[in-house]
Design an enzyme around this catalytic site. Structure first.
Site, mmCIF file in Angstrom:
data_model
loop_
_atom_site.group_PDB
_atom_site.id
_atom_site.type_symbol
_atom_site.label_atom_id
_atom_site.label_comp_id
_atom_site.label_asym_id
_atom_site.label_seq_id
_atom_site.Cartn_x
_atom_site.Cartn_y
_atom_site.Cartn_z
ATOM 1 N N CYS A 23 5.162 -6.096 1.652
ATOM 2 C CA CYS A 23 5.678 -4.533 1.178
ATOM 3 C C CYS A 23 4.963 -3.845 3.332
ATOM 4 C CB CYS A 23 5.372 -3.741 0.120
ATOM 5 S SG CYS A 23 6.234 -2.483 -0.079
ATOM 6 N N TYR A 24 4.149 -3.230 1.941
ATOM 7 C CA TYR A 24 3.294 -2.527 3.581
ATOM 8 C C TYR A 24 2.672 -3.384 4.632
ATOM 9 C CZ TYR A 24 -0.396 0.972 6.174
ATOM 10 O OH TYR A 24 -0.512 1.227 7.093
ATOM 11 N N GLU A 74 4.076 -10.502 -5.599
ATOM 12 C CA GLU A 74 3.455 -11.067 -7.039
ATOM 13 C C GLU A 74 3.557 -10.762 -8.135
ATOM 14 O OE1 GLU A 74 2.886 -9.404 -4.421
ATOM 15 O OE2 GLU A 74 2.276 -7.563 -4.540
ATOM 16 N N HIS A 101 7.938 -8.108 -3.702
ATOM 17 C CA HIS A 101 6.022 -7.927 -4.426
ATOM 18 C C HIS A 101 6.359 -9.239 -4.400
ATOM 19 C CE1 HIS A 101 4.220 -4.360 -3.217
ATOM 20 N NE2 HIS A 101 5.134 -3.787 -3.492
ATOM 21 N N GLY A 160 -18.579 -9.612 -28.010
ATOM 22 C CA GLY A 160 -17.227 -9.897 -27.668
ATOM 23 C C GLY A 160 -17.546 -11.242 -26.479
ATOM 24 N N ASP A 203 -17.171 -11.725 -22.893
ATOM 25 C CA ASP A 203 -17.921 -11.367 -21.725
ATOM 26 C C ASP A 203 -19.359 -12.223 -21.881
ATOM 27 O OD1 ASP A 203 -14.668 -11.348 -20.900
ATOM 28 O OD2 ASP A 203 -15.298 -8.644 -20.717
ATOM 29 N N GLY A 208 0.812 -1.316 -0.043
ATOM 30 C CA GLY A 208 -0.325 -0.150 0.127
ATOM 31 C C GLY A 208 0.624 1.403 -0.028
ATOM 32 N N LYS A 218 -10.180 -11.815 -16.960
ATOM 33 C CA LYS A 218 -10.732 -12.001 -18.386
ATOM 34 C C LYS A 218 -10.479 -13.614 -18.641
ATOM 35 C CE LYS A 218 -11.896 -10.006 -21.986
ATOM 36 N NZ LYS A 218 -12.689 -9.107 -22.347
#
Ligand code: XMP
Length: 525
Positions: free
Chosen positions: A87-88, A184, A182, A237, A239, A60, A381
């Site tokens: 991190c934070y 990720e 991080h 599309g 979705d 954060g 997605k």
């Protein structure tokens, strides 16, 4: 659903990092179901109801040394579940458990800030880091102003970097883990392995699969809708198509789809979408050809936002007109995805500046008094694509590049005319054909032609031409938020330009757009 019936769940407490969503992605890739919730929403009662099997504290932008900065509820530390702080998240964990954090350059203290690539050296061994350090120090991605200055009781150091003596820390007894970097992000190459170790140690069995999701989603839709009718706006599309097929599987003919053709579609698009739904799925479908209405209203308009607003408003009117013909429709289906849901609850607030007013069918449900069915609300997605495959949608459909709601209107900068649209459609079809022939379609996030509002002089045969110039666009991206141009070979570009000029009357010059996003945007308007 009772606690016993549902998936094992991991809770990500969001402290406002730009990359919190990536944590969720990494976990979903491991078949672990997780949800992101902003720290203010995570109360004791919430925790009790959510009943996480493990918790992750995100990074954060704030500083834990600032009074009033974000905190998790104290009870999270008493649940007996593993916690990973990033991190934070590391700093807040230390601060809350009796350690000390010092402000860095950013928050005004004297410590060392660290941004970008760093290398971590191991100290001792930790199960969380299984698979790390086989070839020496590991690259990680740092982005912090503050740093931990004293560990909380019970914690030990398991890795250091030149500017973060507490890069990896853990209280193995309580299964609390905290890292300064991080894991990720892509630039921490072994980050995914760290998450894999964490969820394994937390006892997750990896029960989040698309097959299971499909079954559950169908049961939920049936329970929500009962015997009522649902309408779904199809855009062609991925979705909306996946949402429609899933809902149809759940409630059959209670679903009617409305496909609004605004005359701004690509070549063959309407036929393709309508054909797929009618022929393959036998889903009741209204094909609303309203191209005259839309193109008439757009005549003489050249401002991008006016075009978008005109199309958005007409879209709602038209959709409503057709939906009114469906007796007793009480629900509107939308292909809302998880990133949209998170965006709207993000504690740091929504987007600050409107770059483009992207439209969907927002506003419709209230206006028509409809309730929403959003079966993709929990998916990213790529998971929607996986669900589409699970439902048997053809790969050619699932892998389609995204197409904007206002369609070709925003690929025709300046005034739109039918003649220009026809030229654009043909040029776009040749370009996409080239991309497919060269086997590049799936490597590209989005590719299209924009017809430019400028005519240039050329020479063909022995004659002078004075025709439109066009721009080819092709970008790589993961989410459309940032993008880079696709590095086609010169041969490909040359061959494509030749084909377009030879095969598309009205174009005599082809350019390639090599702008990244930012500073450009993907579309030209
Ligand atoms: P930009 O041009 O903003 O595009 O970089 C990012 C992604 O969004 C799509 N896009 C739109 N989609 N309505 C939509 O539904 C819009 O008005 C719109 N404008 C852009 C664009 O195609 C790309 O995938």
């Amino acid at each position: 659903m009772s606690k016993a019936q549902r998936h094992e769940r991991l809770l990500i407490i969001d402290f406002g990092s730009q990359v919190t969503q990536l944590i969720a992605r990494r976990l979903r890739e491991l078949n672990v179901y997780c949800e992101i919730h902003p720290y203010q929403a995570v109360t004791d009662a919430f925790l009790e109801a959510f009943d996480p099997k493990a918790v992750i504290f995100s990074g954060g932008p704030d500083s834990v040394v600032r009074d009033g900065s974000p905190r998790p509820p104290a009870s999270v530390f008493n649940r007996g579940v593993p916690i990973l702080g990033i991190c934070y998240g590391q700093q807040v964990m230390m601060q809350e458990l009796g350690g000390r954090v010092e402000g860095g350059k950013i928050s005004g203290g004297g410590g060392t800030a660290e941004f970008g690539r760093a290398y971590v050296t191991p100290e001792g061994s930790l199960e969380l880091l299984e698979g790390w350090f086989a070839d020496g120090d590991e690259q990680v991605w740092m982005s912090h102003g503050d740093h931990v200055a004293a560990l909380a009781p019970g914690f030990e150091v398991f890795g250091t970097s030149p500017n973060a003596p507490y890069a990896i820390t853990a209280d193995t007894g309580r299964r609390f883990y905290a890292v300064q970097f991080h894991p990720e992000v892509h630039h921490t190459p072994k980050g995914a392995k760290l998450y894999e170790n964490f969820v394994r140690m937390a006892g997750f069995s990896g029960d989040w699969t698309m097959g299971a999701y499909r079954e559950e989603a169908i049961a939920k839709i049936r329970a929500q809708v009962g015997d009522k009718k649902v309408i779904c706006g199809l855009s062609g599309g991925v979705d909306s198509s996946v949402a429609a097929v899933l809902i149809h599987e759940a409630i059959g003919d209670q679903l009617t789809c409305v496909f609004v053709d605004h005359g701004l579609l690509r070549q063959g698009e309407a036929e393709e979408v309508v054909g797929m739904f009618r022929d393959n799925y036998n889903i009741p479908l209204i094909h609303a050809d309203e191209s005259e209405l839309f193109l008439g209203a757009l005549e003489g308009q050249s401002d991008p936002e006016t075009k978008r607003k005109t199309i958005g408003k007409l879209f709602i009117d038209v959709f409503q007109k057709y939906a009114n013909q469906i007796d007793g429709a009480e629900y509107l289906a939308q292909g809302t995805l998880y990133p949209d849901v998170i965006e709207s609850v993000s504690f740091s607030g929504g987007p600050s500046v409107t770059i483009k007013s992207h439209h969907n069918v927002g506003g419709l449900p209230e206006k028509m008094g409809l309730k929403l069915v959003e079966p993709l609300r929990e998916l990213f997605k790529d998971e929607v694509r996986a669900l589409g495959r699970e439902l048997g949608l053809p790969q050619s459909f699932i892998g389609r590049h995204p197409f904007p709601g206002p369609g070709l209107a925003i690929r025709c900068p300046g005034e739109i005319t039918r003649a220009k649209l026809d030229i654009l459609r043909l040029a776009d079809a040749v370009y996409i054909d080239q991309i497919r022939k060269h086997g590049l379609y799936d490597e590209i996030w989005q590719a299209f032609v924009a017809i430019l509002p400028v005519r240039t002089v050329g020479v063909m045969g022995d004659g002078r031409t004075y025709d439109y110039a066009c721009a080819l666009r092709a970008v790589t991206s993961v989410d459309g938020m940032t993008a880079d141009y696709y590095p086609f070979s010169h041969e490909f570009l040359g061959e494509t330009a030749t084909r377009i000029i030879n095969e598309v009357p009205g174009i005599n010059r082809v350019t390639y757009d090599i702008t990244s996003k930012p500073p450009g945007t993907i579309e030209w308007e």
